[in-house]
Scaffold this motif. Structure first.
Motif, PDB file in Angstrom:
ATOM      1  N   ARG A  29      33.980   8.024  52.494  1.00  0.00           N
ATOM      2  CA  ARG A  29      34.136   8.971  53.604  1.00  0.00           C
ATOM      3  C   ARG A  29      34.683   8.238  54.825  1.00  0.00           C
ATOM      4  O   ARG A  29      34.619   7.017  54.902  1.00  0.00           O
ATOM      5  CB  ARG A  29      32.801   9.610  53.961  1.00  0.00           C
ATOM      6  CG  ARG A  29      32.190  10.391  52.825  1.00  0.00           C
ATOM      7  CD  ARG A  29      30.861  10.964  53.259  1.00  0.00           C
ATOM      8  NE  ARG A  29      30.150  11.557  52.163  1.00  0.00           N
ATOM      9  CZ  ARG A  29      30.209  12.853  51.862  1.00  0.00           C
ATOM     10  NH1 ARG A  29      30.929  13.666  52.591  1.00  0.00           N
ATOM     11  NH2 ARG A  29      29.519  13.314  50.837  1.00  0.00           N
ATOM     12  N   ASN A  30      35.201   9.004  55.799  1.00  0.00           N
ATOM     13  CA  ASN A  30      35.637   8.315  57.012  1.00  0.00           C
ATOM     14  C   ASN A  30      34.406   7.920  57.826  1.00  0.00           C
ATOM     15  O   ASN A  30      33.311   8.440  57.625  1.00  0.00           O
ATOM     16  CB  ASN A  30      36.656   9.145  57.807  1.00  0.00           C
ATOM     17  CG  ASN A  30      36.070  10.347  58.488  1.00  0.00           C
ATOM     18  OD1 ASN A  30      34.882  10.437  58.734  1.00  0.00           O
ATOM     19  ND2 ASN A  30      36.927  11.282  58.806  1.00  0.00           N
ATOM     20  N   ALA A  31      34.579   6.989  58.736  1.00  0.00           N
ATOM     21  CA  ALA A  31      33.450   6.361  59.422  1.00  0.00           C
ATOM     22  C   ALA A  31      32.673   7.340  60.279  1.00  0.00           C
ATOM     23  O   ALA A  31      31.437   7.305  60.304  1.00  0.00           O
ATOM     24  CB  ALA A  31      33.954   5.193  60.270  1.00  0.00           C
ATOM     25  N   GLU A  42      32.379  10.641  59.952  1.00  0.00           N
ATOM     26  CA  GLU A  42      31.647  11.556  59.077  1.00  0.00           C
ATOM     27  C   GLU A  42      30.443  10.856  58.451  1.00  0.00           C
ATOM     28  O   GLU A  42      29.367  11.447  58.310  1.00  0.00           O
ATOM     29  CB  GLU A  42      32.576  12.086  57.993  1.00  0.00           C
ATOM     30  CG  GLU A  42      31.933  13.040  57.032  1.00  0.00           C
ATOM     31  CD  GLU A  42      32.870  13.461  55.919  1.00  0.00           C
ATOM     32  OE1 GLU A  42      32.388  14.158  55.008  1.00  0.00           O
ATOM     33  OE2 GLU A  42      34.062  13.093  55.943  1.00  0.00           O
ATOM     34  N   VAL A 101      33.163  -0.257  63.075  1.00  0.00           N
ATOM     35  CA  VAL A 101      34.078   0.526  63.913  1.00  0.00           C
ATOM     36  C   VAL A 101      34.350  -0.221  65.218  1.00  0.00           C
ATOM     37  O   VAL A 101      35.484  -0.277  65.695  1.00  0.00           O
ATOM     38  CB  VAL A 101      33.505   1.939  64.177  1.00  0.00           C
ATOM     39  CG1 VAL A 101      34.301   2.665  65.241  1.00  0.00           C
ATOM     40  CG2 VAL A 101      33.481   2.736  62.889  1.00  0.00           C
ATOM     41  N   GLU A 117      42.572   4.081  64.891  1.00  0.00           N
ATOM     42  CA  GLU A 117      41.751   5.224  65.253  1.00  0.00           C
ATOM     43  C   GLU A 117      40.475   5.239  64.417  1.00  0.00           C
ATOM     44  O   GLU A 117      40.520   4.981  63.213  1.00  0.00           O
ATOM     45  CB  GLU A 117      42.527   6.511  65.031  1.00  0.00           C
ATOM     46  CG  GLU A 117      43.772   6.615  65.887  1.00  0.00           C
ATOM     47  CD  GLU A 117      44.571   7.868  65.571  1.00  0.00           C
ATOM     48  OE1 GLU A 117      44.089   8.699  64.788  1.00  0.00           O
ATOM     49  OE2 GLU A 117      45.667   7.989  66.125  1.00  0.00           O
ATOM     50  N   ALA A 118      39.366   5.569  65.025  1.00  0.00           N
ATOM     51  CA  ALA A 118      38.083   5.596  64.320  1.00  0.00           C
ATOM     52  C   ALA A 118      38.068   6.685  63.255  1.00  0.00           C
ATOM     53  O   ALA A 118      37.401   6.554  62.235  1.00  0.00           O
ATOM     54  CB  ALA A 118      36.934   5.807  65.299  1.00  0.00           C
ATOM     55  N   GLU A 119      38.831   7.757  63.454  1.00  0.00           N
ATOM     56  CA  GLU A 119      38.873   8.836  62.479  1.00  0.00           C
ATOM     57  C   GLU A 119      39.579   8.426  61.187  1.00  0.00           C
ATOM     58  O   GLU A 119      39.380   9.027  60.145  1.00  0.00           O
ATOM     59  CB  GLU A 119      39.562  10.073  63.060  1.00  0.00           C
ATOM     60  CG  GLU A 119      38.796  10.732  64.179  1.00  0.00           C
ATOM     61  CD  GLU A 119      39.043  10.056  65.516  1.00  0.00           C
ATOM     62  OE1 GLU A 119      40.075   9.369  65.670  1.00  0.00           O
ATOM     63  OE2 GLU A 119      38.190  10.196  66.414  1.00  0.00           O
ATOM     64  N   SER A 120      40.430   7.404  61.267  1.00  0.00           N
ATOM     65  CA  SER A 120      41.183   6.990  60.092  1.00  0.00           C
ATOM     66  C   SER A 120      40.509   5.889  59.295  1.00  0.00           C
ATOM     67  O   SER A 120      40.998   5.483  58.244  1.00  0.00           O
ATOM     68  CB  SER A 120      42.582   6.526  60.508  1.00  0.00           C
ATOM     69  OG  SER A 120      42.486   5.360  61.302  1.00  0.00           O
ATOM     70  N   LEU A 121      39.368   5.391  59.761  1.00  0.00           N
ATOM     71  CA  LEU A 121      38.668   4.304  59.071  1.00  0.00           C
ATOM     72  C   LEU A 121      37.826   4.866  57.932  1.00  0.00           C
ATOM     73  O   LEU A 121      37.125   5.850  58.090  1.00  0.00           O
ATOM     74  CB  LEU A 121      37.767   3.539  60.057  1.00  0.00           C
ATOM     75  CG  LEU A 121      38.497   2.857  61.206  1.00  0.00           C
ATOM     76  CD1 LEU A 121      37.496   2.252  62.144  1.00  0.00           C
ATOM     77  CD2 LEU A 121      39.449   1.799  60.684  1.00  0.00           C
ATOM     78  N   ILE A 122      37.896   4.230  56.785  1.00  0.00           N
ATOM     79  CA  ILE A 122      37.194   4.653  55.576  1.00  0.00           C
ATOM     80  C   ILE A 122      36.098   3.648  55.257  1.00  0.00           C
ATOM     81  O   ILE A 122      36.309   2.437  55.320  1.00  0.00           O
ATOM     82  CB  ILE A 122      38.164   4.764  54.385  1.00  0.00           C
ATOM     83  CG1 ILE A 122      39.320   5.698  54.702  1.00  0.00           C
ATOM     84  CG2 ILE A 122      37.437   5.203  53.126  1.00  0.00           C
ATOM     85  CD1 ILE A 122      38.923   7.121  54.910  1.00  0.00           C
ATOM     86  N   VAL A 123      34.922   4.155  54.891  1.00  0.00           N
ATOM     87  CA  VAL A 123      33.798   3.282  54.511  1.00  0.00           C
ATOM     88  C   VAL A 123      34.014   2.841  53.079  1.00  0.00           C
ATOM     89  O   VAL A 123      34.274   3.633  52.203  1.00  0.00           O
ATOM     90  CB  VAL A 123      32.454   4.034  54.648  1.00  0.00           C
ATOM     91  CG1 VAL A 123      31.328   3.173  54.129  1.00  0.00           C
ATOM     92  CG2 VAL A 123      32.221   4.411  56.080  1.00  0.00           C
TER      93      VAL A 123
END
Length: 82
Positions: A33-35, A37, A61, A76-82
């Motif tokens: 999931r993204n970071a 979320e 992040v 962007e923090a929205e584009s980071l994936i865990v």
């Protein structure tokens, strides 16, 4: 078409008094999931590992944002994936 190279950001949690098996149960919930979320989802997980993993994701992040500020590369923090 050449894609942008993938940059990986790390954060390590040390001295956490918890078994890896119990922490892995929570990590399986947020993996992929993204970071943003993932951190929101961890607020509602009723496991002892959830706050520790949330802090870990928050640190990763922050590491990505610090890298973006130092190098001038937009992250962007929205584009980071865990």
């Amino acid at each position: 078409m050449a894609d942008q190279p993938v940059k990986v950001f790390h954060a390590i949690a040390r001295n956490v008094r918890m078994s890896a098996r119990k922490a892995r149960l929570v990590m399986d919930i947020v993996r992929g999931r993204n970071a943003i979320e993932a951190m929101t989802l961890l607020r509602f997980v009723n496991k002892r590992a959830a706050p520790e993993i949330s802090k870990l994701i928050h640190s990763a992040v922050a590491n990505a944002e610090d890298y973006a500020n130092r190098s001038g590369v937009p992250v962007e923090a929205e584009s980071l994936i865990v």
